[in-house]
Design an enzyme around this catalytic site. Structure first.
Site: not given
Ligand SMILES: CC(C)NC(=O)[C@H]1CCC[C@H]1Nc1nc(Nc2ccc(C(=O)N(C)C3CCN(C)CC3)cc2)ncc1C(F)(F)F
Length: 280
Positions: A27, A46, A140
């Site tokens: 994202k 990341k 989620d």
């Protein structure tokens, strides 16, 4: 083990790693294959841009994600080994899932066999039982947040929406007696939200589409709140699988099939690989 405390206490820098190929885009930045130089340990790095985190106001969410995921240890939960940052970026040192993203596999296969779906659902249920035991709700669960390890085992990743629900009793100083119910509950929902999402995921594994999909968001919203659950004639799915899904997609969260009962459901018992690994 002493290794983990060293990991948590160590001050990591980019110099500790050889950076490899990009694994894709997350994202808020890219993910790279990387090797920690001293241990030769392969990890996923990341990289998140502080500017993007700030403009999206997700810093607190990222802090919570790091705090929660770094303390979870389960074979079906992606490890977060540590983090560090420089002027512009935050770096998360994460477990590398060698077989990549589950949603790509689902897109390729269109839908999974009942054995494969049951194996994945059972391993996710075990991971969620572990999380709920530590008062962590993921909130989620969806194909995009699932990765596949080298042996084909599922790894729940991305705890960006998870919350640590604690009982006010421990955190309130003094008496709890004067608090209204909604404050004692402390969170607007409970761990049973993950049972609902697991039911939606099980449906999507078997049919290739989520149960309440609609063109417009407003239609999806209505189908969810009305629990407008329909099973298409194709692909053919066993009555046992439909029975399990129907016991999870229940409006009243307290009436949803508890995760430990899911593991005893005939469809899971008869279809899931005990190891949690689907060999095809
Ligand atoms: C949960 C979260 C929402 N998702 C993510 O973060 C995504 C965003 C980008 C990558 C992934 N993040 C991770 N991915 C892996 N492993 C991995 C990923 C992709 C491939 C793959 O298929 N290729 C390289 C292919 C190889 C073939 N070519 C053609 C296309 C790419 C192979 C292994 N391990 C750990 C992570 C983690 F999470 F730690 F960062």
């Amino acid at each position: 083990s002493e290794g983990s405390t060293a990991v948590e206490k160590k001050r990591w820098t980019l110099n500790d790693f050889d950076i490899g190929k990009p694994l894709g885009r997350g994202k808020f930045g890219h993910v790279y294959l990387a090797r920690e130089k001293r241990s030769n340990h392969i990890v996923a790095l990341k990289v998140l841009f502080k500017s993007q985190l700030k403009q999206s106001q997700v810093e607190h969410q990222l802090r919570r994600e790091v705090e929660i995921q770094s303390h979870l240890r389960h074979s079906n939960i992606l490890r977060l080994y540590g983090y560090f940052y420089d002027q512009k970026r935050v770096y998360l040192i994460l477990e590398y899932a060698a077989k990549g993203e589950l949603y790509k596999e689902l897109q390729k296969c269109k839908y999974f066999s009942e054995r494969r779906a049951a194996t994945y659902v059972a391993s996710l249920a075990r991971a969620l039982i572990y999380c709920h035991g530590k008062h962590v709700i993921h909130r989620d669960i969806k194909p995009e947040n699932l990765l596949v390890g080298a042996q084909g085992e599922l790894k729940i990743a991305d705890f960006g929406w998870s919350v640590h629900t604690f009982n006010r009793r421990r955190t309130m100083c003094g008496t709890l007696d004067y608090l209204p119910p909604e404050m004692v509950e402390s969170v607007e929902h409970d761990a049973n939200v993950d049972i609902w999402s697991l039911g939606v995921l099980c449906y999507e594994f078997l049919y290739g589409v989520p149960p309440f999909e609609a063109k417009e968001h407003s239609d999806t919203y209505r189908r969810i709140v009305q629990v407008d659950l329909k099973f298409p004639p194709k692909p053919v799915v066993s009555a046992s699988a439909k029975d399990l899904i129907s016991q999870m997609l229940v409006k009243d969260s307290s009436q949803r099939l508890p995760l430990h009962k899911l593991l005893e459901h005939p469809w899971i018992v008869q279809n899931a690989e005990p190891s949690g690994i689907y060999r095809g």
